[in-house]
Design an enzyme around this catalytic site. Sequence first.
Site, PDB file in Angstrom:
ATOM      1  N   GLU A  99      17.700 -41.075  31.541  1.00  0.00           N
ATOM      2  CA  GLU A  99      18.108 -42.008  32.594  1.00  0.00           C
ATOM      3  C   GLU A  99      18.988 -41.300  33.625  1.00  0.00           C
ATOM      4  OE1 GLU A  99      21.488 -44.334  32.031  1.00  0.00           O
ATOM      5  OE2 GLU A  99      21.710 -43.873  29.908  1.00  0.00           O
ATOM      6  N   LYS A 128      27.485 -48.630  22.916  1.00  0.00           N
ATOM      7  CA  LYS A 128      28.827 -48.250  23.365  1.00  0.00           C
ATOM      8  C   LYS A 128      29.889 -49.030  22.593  1.00  0.00           C
ATOM      9  CE  LYS A 128      27.332 -48.338  27.685  1.00  0.00           C
ATOM     10  NZ  LYS A 128      26.026 -47.701  27.821  1.00  0.00           N
TER      11      LYS A 128
HETATM   12  N1  PSU Z   1      25.168 -44.231  27.756  1.00  0.00           N
HETATM   13  C1  PSU Z   1      26.288 -43.551  28.096  1.00  0.00           C
HETATM   14  N2  PSU Z   1      26.875 -43.804  29.294  1.00  0.00           N
HETATM   15  C2  PSU Z   1      26.351 -44.737  30.176  1.00  0.00           C
HETATM   16  C3  PSU Z   1      25.177 -45.452  29.810  1.00  0.00           C
HETATM   17  C4  PSU Z   1      24.621 -45.166  28.582  1.00  0.00           C
HETATM   18  O1  PSU Z   1      26.776 -42.724  27.322  1.00  0.00           O
HETATM   19  O2  PSU Z   1      26.908 -44.942  31.257  1.00  0.00           O
HETATM   20  C5  PSU Z   1      24.590 -46.474  30.782  1.00  0.00           C
HETATM   21  C6  PSU Z   1      23.092 -46.668  30.570  1.00  0.00           C
HETATM   22  O3  PSU Z   1      22.461 -46.571  31.823  1.00  0.00           O
HETATM   23  C7  PSU Z   1      22.971 -48.072  30.039  1.00  0.00           C
HETATM   24  C8  PSU Z   1      24.075 -48.725  30.793  1.00  0.00           C
HETATM   25  O4  PSU Z   1      21.705 -48.639  30.249  1.00  0.00           O
HETATM   26  O5  PSU Z   1      25.143 -47.789  30.632  1.00  0.00           O
HETATM   27  C9  PSU Z   1      24.417 -50.112  30.292  1.00  0.00           C
HETATM   28  O6  PSU Z   1      24.976 -50.846  31.347  1.00  0.00           O
HETATM   29  P1  PSU Z   1      25.156 -52.427  31.218  1.00  0.00           P
HETATM   30  O7  PSU Z   1      26.172 -52.601  30.159  1.00  0.00           O
HETATM   31  O8  PSU Z   1      25.632 -52.867  32.585  1.00  0.00           O
HETATM   32  O9  PSU Z   1      23.803 -52.978  30.893  1.00  0.00           O
END
Ligand code: PSU
Length: 307
Positions: free
Chosen positions: A30, A165
């Site tokens: 990504e 996360k």
């Molecule tokens: N993994 C990481 N750092 C990130 C992400 C994933 O170590 O910043 C990103 C990915 O793009 C994931 C997003 O899809 O965070 C999730 O964002 P949200 O919680 O707004 O869906």
Amino acid sequence: MSLRNLPTSFDLSDEVEYALAHEVPVVALESTIVVHGLPAPQNREVARACEDAIRAVGAVPATVGLLEGRVVIGLSANQLEQLCDPGVGAAKLSARDIGVALARKESGATTVAGTISLAARAGIDVMATGGLGGVHRGAQLSFDESADLTALSRTSTLVVASGVKSILDVAATLERLDSLGVPVLGYRTTSFPGFYLSDAGFALDWSVDGPDQAAEAFRYHRGISPTGMLLANPIAPEKQLDPALHDEALRAALDHAERVGASGKAVTPIVLAEFARFTAGASVGVNQSLVVSNAAVAAAVAVALSS
Ligand code: PSU
Ligand code: MN
């Protein structure tokens, strides 16, 4: 995998196009983690290290993003640099945003949800990231649940991540993955990883001992289900963030996000940035090593899938 039926808005790099046509294993990456998830200059290092790790195992990296109204599968270093340029103002694009962004000829970085939607369309079965998105704390009121989960529930992609996360409600996220029919496999572990920490403290039903077992499970799974699969690869305990520091930083970062009134897609980048500030960059180093490790595992699984 059919290159013939690709939408005209897709541009594949020569390397990715060759790989897909010749059944060389490909791993999608990504761009949101690079553009919005990590600070400069480490974000560029992470992007490069992930691609190197994938090539070292004999697969081809395909970093995904939107550039001026084109879907690019296999962004070059220069193209990724454009996306990182604050002047370009690349948006954070989830799956639902991509059609509109294409219509407006915009540039943007794709999340896990956005990336797997596009990668699957191009015939790429495996993706690596750091930590999957999931159910945010307080979601019972905010309804903030990452579209990564629903995208995984309708996309036949194997995503390698160090769990979800740790800023999230991990227990609730595991329940949602269950409801959505997305299997979670521990990679050489029986416990769900905790992103910056090796262990989030939840036992897993399934675990695999290496890439071959992971590939075999995914092959059977996709034969009977439209959903994707989460392969959960923990950071090595000796490389994890100090757990006491982690818990302090987590409290500070969540407080900070609340104070500044973060909502919607801004939440995750703001919490991660505050985490980095509070830990004086230690969280960035940990994020860096776990995502590179996930890229290597994803490549090994892609190789196993293609053999
Ligand atoms: N993994 C990481 N750092 C990130 C992400 C994933 O170590 O910043 C990103 C990915 O793009 C994931 C997003 O899809 O965070 C999730 O964002 P949200 O919680 O707004 O869906
Ligand atoms: Mn959200």
